[in-house]
Write an enzyme that holds these catalytic residues in place. Structure first.
Site, PDB file in Angstrom:
ATOM      1  N   CYS A  86      -7.022  -0.922  -0.905  1.00  0.00           N
ATOM      2  CA  CYS A  86      -8.376  -0.482  -0.977  1.00  0.00           C
ATOM      3  C   CYS A  86      -8.194   0.804  -1.952  1.00  0.00           C
ATOM      4  CB  CYS A  86      -8.844  -0.238   0.296  1.00  0.00           C
ATOM      5  SG  CYS A  86     -10.818   0.024   0.567  1.00  0.00           S
ATOM      6  N   HIS A 191      -8.806  -5.753   1.997  1.00  0.00           N
ATOM      7  CA  HIS A 191      -7.894  -5.561   3.157  1.00  0.00           C
ATOM      8  C   HIS A 191      -7.092  -6.588   3.183  1.00  0.00           C
ATOM      9  CE1 HIS A 191      -9.367  -1.417   3.658  1.00  0.00           C
ATOM     10  NE2 HIS A 191     -10.455  -1.684   3.263  1.00  0.00           N
ATOM     11  N   GLU A 193      -4.874  -6.744   5.536  1.00  0.00           N
ATOM     12  CA  GLU A 193      -4.820  -6.619   7.216  1.00  0.00           C
ATOM     13  C   GLU A 193      -6.007  -7.187   8.053  1.00  0.00           C
ATOM     14  OE1 GLU A 193      -6.776  -2.744   6.141  1.00  0.00           O
ATOM     15  OE2 GLU A 193      -5.275  -4.101   5.183  1.00  0.00           O
TER      16      GLU A 193
END
Length: 211
Positions: A86, A191, A193
């Site tokens: 990001c 992202h 994650e």
């Protein structure tokens, strides 16, 4: 056990990133969240997260004595695998133009500019799941099908100068940069994650990557 340094500079979703990296590592690498440049220098690979405004993130990173220097030594000189996430990816750029012009790390030639969709009905920030279009092969995308979806939250994008640095895009009223890369350096606007199976596979690939 090799160490992957997750940089803590006061910006980024560190807990979820650390958890996802640990799951992807499956015991093959120790994930260490750190603000210590010495740990960065002794690590095998580096992850730089980031959430918020470009200038604030760059200021926070620069405020840690010796951190930018350690990153340059480890990544640029020693060639350690690096992943920016990001705003951590955006900091790779030459300059960011959010709230003025601010110098970035300068590892990927380009500017971080505001997203301007062709369709004025599309809201900014760009938020949610979007399809990835692979512009060229990359080891971090191995095993990820073209058209896979990833999770984005951003109002700005890194526009690289060199076409070879653009690895993947997504569409939101026009093409947006989704991933950049150059030699041992890679960055995702999305992202990993938060991107479920797609993100986990990318992190697994990063932890095995030997550029």
């Amino acid at each position: 056990m090799p160490v992957t340094a997750l940089i803590d500079y006061g910006s980024g979703n560190l807990a979820s990133a650390a958890k996802a990296l640990a799951r992807a590592a499956n015991g093959s690498s120790e994930i260490v969240t750190t603000a210590d440049p010495e740990i960065v220098l002794t690590s095998e690979r580096v992850v730089l997260p980031g959430v918020g405004a470009f200038a604030d993130c760059m200021k926070g990173l620069s405020a840690i004595p010796g951190m930018v220097e350690a990153l340059r030594e480890k990544v640029l000189k020693e060639g350690a695998p690096f992943l920016g996430i990001c705003v951590g990816m955006q900091l790779l750029a030459t300059v960011g133009v959010e709230f003025g012009r601010h110098a970035g790390l300068g590892w990927i030639a380009g500017e971080v500019v505001k997203i301007t969709p062709d369709d004025p009905a599309l809201k900014i920030p760009h938020m949610g799941w979007n399809e990835l279009k692979f512009e060229q092969p990359h080891p971090l995308l191995d095993g990820i099908a073209p058209g896979a979806h990833a999770y984005f939250v951003h109002s700005f994008q890194l526009v690289p100068v060199l076409p070879d640095d653009l690895i993947a895009t997504t569409d939101y009223g026009g093409p947006l940069t989704a991933m950049v890369g150059n030699e041992n350096i890679a960055g995702t606007q999305f992202h990993p994650e938060k991107s479920q199976a797609t993100g986990l596979k990318l992190l697994e690939n990063f932890l095995k990557w030997r550029p």
